[in-house]
Design a protein around this motif. Structure first.
Motif, PDB file in Angstrom:
ATOM      1  N   MET A   1       0.819  -1.192   0.000  1.00 56.52           N
ATOM      2  CA  MET A   1       0.000   0.000   0.000  1.00 56.52           C
ATOM      3  C   MET A   1       0.863   1.255   0.000  1.00 56.52           C
ATOM      4  SD  MET A   1      -3.327   1.425   1.841  1.00 56.52           S
ATOM      5  CE  MET A   1      -4.120   0.173   0.966  1.00 56.52           C
ATOM      6  N   LEU A   2       1.884   1.305   0.833  1.00 61.23           N
ATOM      7  CA  LEU A   2       2.741   2.484   0.877  1.00 61.23           C
ATOM      8  C   LEU A   2       3.500   2.668  -0.429  1.00 61.23           C
ATOM      9  CD1 LEU A   2       4.113   2.292   4.524  1.00 61.23           C
ATOM     10  CD2 LEU A   2       2.249   3.705   3.646  1.00 61.23           C
ATOM     11  N   ASP A   3       3.855   1.567  -1.090  1.00 64.26           N
ATOM     12  CA  ASP A   3       4.524   1.685  -2.376  1.00 64.26           C
ATOM     13  C   ASP A   3       3.624   2.372  -3.385  1.00 64.26           C
ATOM     14  OD1 ASP A   3       6.862   0.479  -1.516  1.00 64.26           O
ATOM     15  OD2 ASP A   3       6.294  -1.512  -2.228  1.00 64.26           O
ATOM     16  N   GLY A   4       2.345   2.011  -3.385  1.00 60.06           N
ATOM     17  CA  GLY A   4       1.393   2.605  -4.314  1.00 60.06           C
ATOM     18  C   GLY A   4       1.183   4.088  -4.073  1.00 60.06           C
ATOM     19  N   LEU A   5       1.343   4.528  -2.855  1.00 61.58           N
ATOM     20  CA  LEU A   5       1.197   5.948  -2.521  1.00 61.58           C
ATOM     21  C   LEU A   5       2.519   6.697  -2.650  1.00 61.58           C
ATOM     22  CD1 LEU A   5      -1.099   5.675   0.628  1.00 61.58           C
ATOM     23  CD2 LEU A   5      -1.740   6.416  -1.676  1.00 61.58           C
ATOM     24  N   HIS A   6       3.593   5.966  -2.897  1.00 61.17           N
ATOM     25  CA  HIS A   6       4.928   6.546  -3.027  1.00 61.17           C
ATOM     26  C   HIS A   6       5.318   7.309  -1.759  1.00 61.17           C
ATOM     27  CE1 HIS A   6       4.674   5.353  -7.190  1.00 61.17           C
ATOM     28  NE2 HIS A   6       3.535   6.024  -7.293  1.00 61.17           N
ATOM     29  N   GLY A   7       4.957   6.753  -0.593  1.00 63.97           N
ATOM     30  CA  GLY A   7       5.281   7.389   0.675  1.00 63.97           C
ATOM     31  C   GLY A   7       6.775   7.532   0.850  1.00 63.97           C
ATOM     32  N   GLY A   8       7.214   8.724   1.262  1.00 62.81           N
ATOM     33  CA  GLY A   8       8.639   8.928   1.444  1.00 62.81           C
ATOM     34  C   GLY A   8       8.974  10.231   2.125  1.00 62.81           C
ATOM     35  N   SER A   9      10.152  10.742   1.834  1.00 63.58           N
ATOM     36  CA  SER A   9      10.717  11.860   2.588  1.00 63.58           C
ATOM     37  C   SER A   9       9.942  13.169   2.437  1.00 63.58           C
ATOM     38  CB  SER A   9      12.178  12.074   2.191  1.00 63.58           C
ATOM     39  OG  SER A   9      12.260  12.386   0.810  1.00 63.58           O
ATOM     40  N   ALA A  10       9.112  13.297   1.426  1.00 65.42           N
ATOM     41  CA  ALA A  10       8.325  14.517   1.246  1.00 65.42           C
ATOM     42  C   ALA A  10       7.010  14.459   2.011  1.00 65.42           C
ATOM     43  CB  ALA A  10       8.053  14.752  -0.232  1.00 65.42           C
ATOM     44  N   ASP A  11       6.757  13.351   2.706  1.00 67.72           N
ATOM     45  CA  ASP A  11       5.464  13.141   3.341  1.00 67.72           C
ATOM     46  C   ASP A  11       5.503  13.323   4.857  1.00 67.72           C
ATOM     47  OD1 ASP A  11       3.903  12.399   1.019  1.00 67.72           O
ATOM     48  OD2 ASP A  11       5.165  10.622   0.948  1.00 67.72           O
ATOM     49  N   LEU A  12       4.321  13.637   5.371  1.00 64.91           N
ATOM     50  CA  LEU A  12       4.101  13.689   6.808  1.00 64.91           C
ATOM     51  C   LEU A  12       3.149  12.557   7.153  1.00 64.91           C
ATOM     52  CD1 LEU A  12       4.207  14.954   9.646  1.00 64.91           C
ATOM     53  CD2 LEU A  12       2.286  16.415   8.933  1.00 64.91           C
ATOM     54  N   ALA A  13       3.585  11.656   7.994  1.00 64.47           N
ATOM     55  CA  ALA A  13       2.746  10.561   8.483  1.00 64.47           C
ATOM     56  C   ALA A  13       2.211  10.976   9.848  1.00 64.47           C
ATOM     57  CB  ALA A  13       3.563   9.281   8.595  1.00 64.47           C
ATOM     58  N   ILE A  14       0.935  10.706  10.078  1.00 65.48           N
ATOM     59  CA  ILE A  14       0.303  11.062  11.343  1.00 65.48           C
ATOM     60  C   ILE A  14      -0.375   9.817  11.889  1.00 65.48           C
ATOM     61  CG2 ILE A  14      -1.491  12.467  12.433  1.00 65.48           C
ATOM     62  CD1 ILE A  14      -1.044  14.540  10.199  1.00 65.48           C
ATOM     63  N   CYS A  15      -0.115   9.502  13.149  1.00 65.72           N
ATOM     64  CA  CYS A  15      -0.781   8.352  13.758  1.00 65.72           C
ATOM     65  C   CYS A  15      -0.828   8.512  15.267  1.00 65.72           C
ATOM     66  CB  CYS A  15      -0.118   7.037  13.360  1.00 65.72           C
ATOM     67  SG  CYS A  15       1.536   6.775  14.006  1.00 65.72           S
ATOM     68  N   GLY A  16      -1.510   7.549  15.900  1.00 63.11           N
ATOM     69  CA  GLY A  16      -1.752   7.632  17.326  1.00 63.11           C
ATOM     70  C   GLY A  16      -0.780   6.867  18.211  1.00 63.11           C
ATOM     71  N   GLY A  17       0.048   6.002  17.702  1.00 63.22           N
ATOM     72  CA  GLY A  17       1.085   5.372  18.500  1.00 63.22           C
ATOM     73  C   GLY A  17       0.742   4.116  19.274  1.00 63.22           C
ATOM     74  N   ALA A  18      -0.459   3.575  19.097  1.00 56.93           N
ATOM     75  CA  ALA A  18      -0.810   2.341  19.815  1.00 56.93           C
ATOM     76  C   ALA A  18      -0.047   1.155  19.241  1.00 56.93           C
ATOM     77  CB  ALA A  18      -2.318   2.090  19.727  1.00 56.93           C
ATOM     78  N   CYS A  19       0.074   0.092  20.052  1.00 58.17           N
ATOM     79  CA  CYS A  19       0.739  -1.115  19.575  1.00 58.17           C
ATOM     80  C   CYS A  19      -0.043  -1.670  18.383  1.00 58.17           C
ATOM     81  CB  CYS A  19       0.844  -2.156  20.680  1.00 58.17           C
ATOM     82  SG  CYS A  19      -0.731  -2.751  21.299  1.00 58.17           S
ATOM     83  N   GLY A  20       0.644  -2.364  17.521  1.00 60.89           N
ATOM     84  CA  GLY A  20      -0.011  -2.909  16.338  1.00 60.89           C
ATOM     85  C   GLY A  20       0.125  -1.971  15.156  1.00 60.89           C
ATOM     86  N   GLY A  21      -0.998  -1.754  14.470  1.00 59.83           N
ATOM     87  CA  GLY A  21      -0.993  -1.000  13.220  1.00 59.83           C
ATOM     88  C   GLY A  21      -0.393   0.387  13.309  1.00 59.83           C
ATOM     89  N   ASP A  22      -0.680   1.127  14.390  1.00 58.18           N
ATOM     90  CA  ASP A  22      -0.125   2.480  14.518  1.00 58.18           C
ATOM     91  C   ASP A  22       1.394   2.452  14.510  1.00 58.18           C
ATOM     92  OD1 ASP A  22      -2.614   3.700  14.705  1.00 58.18           O
ATOM     93  OD2 ASP A  22      -2.430   4.212  16.813  1.00 58.18           O
ATOM     94  N   LEU A  23       1.980   1.616  15.354  1.00 50.35           N
ATOM     95  CA  LEU A  23       3.441   1.601  15.452  1.00 50.35           C
ATOM     96  C   LEU A  23       4.095   0.990  14.213  1.00 50.35           C
ATOM     97  CD1 LEU A  23       4.079   0.828  19.219  1.00 50.35           C
ATOM     98  CD2 LEU A  23       4.517   2.959  17.974  1.00 50.35           C
ATOM     99  N   ILE A  24       3.461   0.001  13.628  1.00 57.04           N
ATOM    100  CA  ILE A  24       4.014  -0.576  12.394  1.00 57.04           C
ATOM    101  C   ILE A  24       4.025   0.478  11.290  1.00 57.04           C
ATOM    102  CG2 ILE A  24       3.615  -2.272  10.572  1.00 57.04           C
ATOM    103  CD1 ILE A  24       2.534  -4.138  12.854  1.00 57.04           C
ATOM    104  N   PHE A  25       2.912   1.210  11.144  1.00 55.22           N
ATOM    105  CA  PHE A  25       2.842   2.297  10.164  1.00 55.22           C
ATOM    106  C   PHE A  25       3.935   3.334  10.441  1.00 55.22           C
ATOM    107  CE2 PHE A  25       1.127   6.590   9.262  1.00 55.22           C
ATOM    108  CZ  PHE A  25       1.105   6.522   7.871  1.00 55.22           C
ATOM    109  N   ALA A  26       4.076   3.741  11.698  1.00 55.82           N
ATOM    110  CA  ALA A  26       5.086   4.731  12.063  1.00 55.82           C
ATOM    111  C   ALA A  26       6.486   4.258  11.681  1.00 55.82           C
ATOM    112  CB  ALA A  26       5.011   5.029  13.561  1.00 55.82           C
ATOM    113  N   GLU A  27       6.800   3.017  12.014  1.00 55.42           N
ATOM    114  CA  GLU A  27       8.124   2.466  11.689  1.00 55.42           C
ATOM    115  C   GLU A  27       8.355   2.425  10.185  1.00 55.42           C
ATOM    116  OE1 GLU A  27       8.589  -0.563  15.503  1.00 55.42           O
ATOM    117  OE2 GLU A  27       7.558  -1.264  13.696  1.00 55.42           O
ATOM    118  N   LEU A  28       7.356   1.984   9.448  1.00 60.68           N
ATOM    119  CA  LEU A  28       7.501   1.897   7.992  1.00 60.68           C
ATOM    120  C   LEU A  28       7.712   3.272   7.367  1.00 60.68           C
ATOM    121  CD1 LEU A  28       4.803  -0.794   7.161  1.00 60.68           C
ATOM    122  CD2 LEU A  28       7.295  -1.056   6.997  1.00 60.68           C
ATOM    123  N   MET A  29       6.934   4.240   7.803  1.00 65.73           N
ATOM    124  CA  MET A  29       7.077   5.583   7.230  1.00 65.73           C
ATOM    125  C   MET A  29       8.403   6.219   7.625  1.00 65.73           C
ATOM    126  SD  MET A  29       4.645   6.035   5.146  1.00 65.73           S
ATOM    127  CE  MET A  29       4.778   7.793   4.787  1.00 65.73           C
TER     128      MET A  29
END
Length: 152
Positions: A1-29
């Motif tokens: 999914m992130l590849d399709g959005l071309h997520g990278g250094s020009a982006d701001l990722a926003i999340c809540g920090g809970a274990c699971g999906g939030d932290l995995i997303f944060a780490e990936l971004m």
């Protein structure tokens, strides 16, 4: 999914920090060089008790590593100022705070990504609440990604 959005250094990722999906997303971004804004409904030491540590494993260490990353900033939800805010769940208020920040970049730039089974019942401040709020605000929402890999 992130590849399709071309997520990278020009982006701001926003999340809540809970274990699971939030932290995995944060780490990936962060791994893609993105900037990360972590929004917490409570001070970190309180937040981790309810939303990180209960899952055991190494989630606490991962939470602290994300917070310590040079491209990450942590924001803590201010105290409720109105009766309406006091009646709302802190998690619901936090979701709306994150969404407000994201919409400041332009609704067309907001892409909501979550791990969620698509079922109702997670209540105010849950994935379903955020999905509907982003959709209503004109952000991009896709099909929910089920934790076991299927979509609904």
């Amino acid at each position: 999914m992130l590849d399709g959005l071309h997520g990278g250094s020009a982006d701001l990722a926003i999340c809540g920090g809970a274990c699971g999906g939030d932290l995995i997303f944060a780490e990936l971004m962060l791994g893609r060089g993105a900037h990360l804004d972590l929004y917490l409904p409570f001070e970190p030491q309180v937040f981790v008790q309810d939303s990180v540590d209960f899952a055991n494993s190494n989630w606490h260490a991962r939470f602290e590593a994300v917070r310590a990353h040079k491209c990450a900033r942590t924001f803590v939800l201010p105290e409720a100022a109105t009766d309406e805010e006091r009646r709302a769940s802190p998690y619901e208020r936090n979701n709306l705070w994150m969404l407000e920040r994201a919409l400041g970049c332009g609704a067309q730039k907001v892409h909501f990504i979550c791990v969620w089974n698509g079922q109702t019942g997670d209540g105010p401040g849950g994935a379903g609440h955020m999905y509907e709020a982003v959709k209503a605000a004109g952000g991009v929402v896709g099909r929910p990604i089920h934790p076991l890999g299927s979509t609904q």
